[in-house]
Design a protein around this motif. Structure first.
Motif, PDB file in Angstrom:
ATOM      1  N   GLY A 185       0.801  -1.217   0.000  1.00 26.56           N
ATOM      2  CA  GLY A 185       0.000   0.000   0.000  1.00 26.56           C
ATOM      3  C   GLY A 185       0.834   1.268   0.000  1.00 26.56           C
ATOM      4  O   GLY A 185       0.328   2.348  -0.319  1.00 26.56           O
ATOM      5  N   GLN A 186       2.113   1.156   0.332  1.00 25.26           N
ATOM      6  CA  GLN A 186       3.013   2.316   0.335  1.00 25.26           C
ATOM      7  C   GLN A 186       3.571   2.631  -1.041  1.00 25.26           C
ATOM      8  O   GLN A 186       4.090   3.729  -1.261  1.00 25.26           O
ATOM      9  CB  GLN A 186       4.177   2.043   1.301  1.00 25.26           C
ATOM     10  N   PHE A 187       3.494   1.683  -1.962  1.00 20.99           N
ATOM     11  CA  PHE A 187       4.192   1.824  -3.239  1.00 20.99           C
ATOM     12  C   PHE A 187       3.722   3.035  -4.044  1.00 20.99           C
ATOM     13  O   PHE A 187       4.516   3.702  -4.715  1.00 20.99           O
ATOM     14  CB  PHE A 187       4.039   0.557  -4.079  1.00 20.99           C
ATOM     15  N   ASP A 188       2.434   3.319  -4.018  1.00 22.09           N
ATOM     16  CA  ASP A 188       1.903   4.450  -4.778  1.00 22.09           C
ATOM     17  C   ASP A 188       2.535   5.761  -4.315  1.00 22.09           C
ATOM     18  O   ASP A 188       2.900   6.615  -5.125  1.00 22.09           O
ATOM     19  CB  ASP A 188       0.382   4.511  -4.636  1.00 22.09           C
ATOM     20  N   PHE A 189       2.691   5.934  -3.002  1.00 22.66           N
ATOM     21  CA  PHE A 189       3.330   7.143  -2.462  1.00 22.66           C
ATOM     22  C   PHE A 189       4.765   7.257  -2.953  1.00 22.66           C
ATOM     23  O   PHE A 189       5.209   8.335  -3.370  1.00 22.66           O
ATOM     24  CB  PHE A 189       3.294   7.109  -0.938  1.00 22.66           C
ATOM     25  N   ASN A 208       8.930   9.980  -6.983  1.00 27.74           N
ATOM     26  CA  ASN A 208      10.124   9.678  -7.768  1.00 27.74           C
ATOM     27  C   ASN A 208      11.026   8.643  -7.097  1.00 27.74           C
ATOM     28  O   ASN A 208      12.250   8.637  -7.298  1.00 27.74           O
ATOM     29  CB  ASN A 208      10.925  10.944  -8.066  1.00 27.74           C
ATOM     30  N   ILE A 209      10.446   7.776  -6.286  1.00 26.96           N
ATOM     31  CA  ILE A 209      11.193   6.665  -5.689  1.00 26.96           C
ATOM     32  C   ILE A 209      10.717   5.399  -6.390  1.00 26.96           C
ATOM     33  O   ILE A 209       9.607   4.921  -6.154  1.00 26.96           O
ATOM     34  CB  ILE A 209      10.953   6.576  -4.174  1.00 26.96           C
ATOM     35  N   ASN A 210      11.550   4.869  -7.263  1.00 25.19           N
ATOM     36  CA  ASN A 210      11.157   3.734  -8.089  1.00 25.19           C
ATOM     37  C   ASN A 210      11.757   2.419  -7.629  1.00 25.19           C
ATOM     38  O   ASN A 210      11.630   1.401  -8.301  1.00 25.19           O
ATOM     39  CB  ASN A 210      11.551   3.996  -9.543  1.00 25.19           C
ATOM     40  N   SER A 211      12.445   2.461  -6.476  1.00 25.32           N
ATOM     41  CA  SER A 211      13.102   1.268  -5.992  1.00 25.32           C
ATOM     42  C   SER A 211      13.133   1.292  -4.467  1.00 25.32           C
ATOM     43  O   SER A 211      13.409   2.328  -3.863  1.00 25.32           O
ATOM     44  CB  SER A 211      14.532   1.195  -6.550  1.00 25.32           C
ATOM     45  N   ASN A 270       0.063   1.233 -13.818  1.00 25.08           N
ATOM     46  CA  ASN A 270       0.960   1.065 -14.970  1.00 25.08           C
ATOM     47  C   ASN A 270       2.418   1.437 -14.680  1.00 25.08           C
ATOM     48  O   ASN A 270       3.224   1.541 -15.600  1.00 25.08           O
ATOM     49  CB  ASN A 270       0.465   1.887 -16.178  1.00 25.08           C
ATOM     50  N   LYS A 271       2.751   1.645 -13.424  1.00 26.24           N
ATOM     51  CA  LYS A 271       4.138   1.869 -13.032  1.00 26.24           C
ATOM     52  C   LYS A 271       4.578   0.726 -12.130  1.00 26.24           C
ATOM     53  O   LYS A 271       3.820   0.284 -11.265  1.00 26.24           O
ATOM     54  CB  LYS A 271       4.297   3.206 -12.302  1.00 26.24           C
ATOM     55  N   LYS A 272       5.829   0.292 -12.319  1.00 21.53           N
ATOM     56  CA  LYS A 272       6.331  -0.820 -11.537  1.00 21.53           C
ATOM     57  C   LYS A 272       7.462  -0.349 -10.629  1.00 21.53           C
ATOM     58  O   LYS A 272       8.374   0.347 -11.078  1.00 21.53           O
ATOM     59  CB  LYS A 272       6.837  -1.936 -12.455  1.00 21.53           C
TER      60      LYS A 272
END
Length: 317
Positions: free
Chosen positions: A126-130, A135-138, A161-163
């Motif tokens: 659930g944190q990934f969207d934030f 601009n944190i992709n990893s 659509n973002k991984k």
């Protein structure tokens, strides 16, 4: 799915030797800077990091900088200058735990890969969207997660659509806690022990109620406690890959140069032979030998019996 290894170097020469292994899975080498880098053996100058980047890029390997110290208000300007300097030498990524780094990059329009590793705070998908919106992709996963929790995060790494890239530490010590207090110094003063004999040394601490010890270290940033065992994820790599987790971190903090090379070669051989069950069993035995005299454990990835820090049974006290 491309399988990748990132590894911390112990010093400049060790980084060169890591490159010379020619591991086809080596994605990046992590180094520290003279300031703002805490839990890493290598603390290099900008000149050394620049030289390393030039050599690594010729081999298609990236260089990441670890900035994991706590940032104070009066350090912001110096930190900003450092990040600008790393951008000039084309550093490939910054592994960080303080959002001051992210804010500085945003305000100065600096485009550097940001890898968030707060040790224990990345706990659910659930944190990934934030993270992606900032601009944190990893991200690096905590070592306290259970296997099903890790796999669930891998299954949900795609948001709108973002991984997000998920990194899992597979070898080395695990951080347990950190305190800005000088706990060893305070203990030495109380017990009238020469503090300078103990500072910056790898010591052991054990609770009376537990059978297994932990590592305790005090440096300029504060007091750190690490697992007294080395984590091992060899038997779980296939499961991770099946669930979209394919970047594996080897952390050499408090280990020697030979350990980094042996462990890198071990995981390279594993990734070459993921279907060979017999070889994997042999590699598990090899890893136990490489980590000696430290014990090796799968920690939270297994059963309750795999947790070395459980309190003693009452009848054993």
């Amino acid at each position: 799915m491309n399988k990748k290894i990132i590894i911390t170097a112990n010093n400049y020469d060790n980084a060169i030797n890591i490159l010379n292994t020619n591991s086809k899975y080596l994605k990046a080498i992590i180094v520290g800077y003279e300031k703002f880098s805490d839990c890493i053996n290598s603390k290099l100058s900008i000149k050394e990091i620049n030289n390393l980047i030039l050599i690594a890029h010729k081999q298609g390997v990236e260089i990441y900088m670890l900035i994991d110290s706590f940032i104070y208000e009066d350090q912001i300007n110096e930190l900003e200058q450092l990040i600008k300097a790393t951008a000039e030498i084309k550093i490939d990524g910054i592994i960080f735990n303080d959002f001051a780094i992210n804010q500085i990059c945003y305000e100065n329009k600096i485009d550097i890969k940001l890898i968030y590793n707060p040790k224990t705070l990345v706990t659910n998908y659930g944190q990934f969207d934030f993270y992606l919106k900032n601009n944190i992709n990893s991200v690096v996963l905590p070592n306290e997660l259970l296997l099903n929790e890790i796999l669930e995060m891998g299954d949900n790494c795609q948001i709108n659509n973002k991984k997000i890239e998920i990194i899992k530490q597979v070898s080395g010590y695990s951080m347990i806690m950190f305190s800005r207090w000088d706990l060893i110094k305070n203990f030495c003063e109380k017990e009238q022990i020469n503090y300078h004999d103990l500072k910056d040394k790898k010591l052991w601490i054990k609770e009376n109620s537990r059978e297994f010890p932990s590592i305790i270290l005090e440096n300029e940033y504060g007091t750190h406690i690490f697992s007294g065992f080395c984590i091992s994820c060899l038997k779980f790599i296939n499961r991770f890959i099946e669930h979209n987790i394919n970047v594996f971190l080897i952390d050499s903090f408090l280990k020697n140069d030979q350990w980094t090379l042996d462990t890198l070669n071990l995981y390279t051989k594993l990734l070459d032979n993921l279907e060979n069950v017999n070889l994997i069993n042999d590699l598990i035995k090899n890893e136990i030998t490489i980590n000696l005299p430290d014990q090796t454990s799968i920690s939270f990835l297994g059963n309750k019996s795999d947790l070395l820090y459980l309190p003693k049974e009452k009848n054993n006290e």
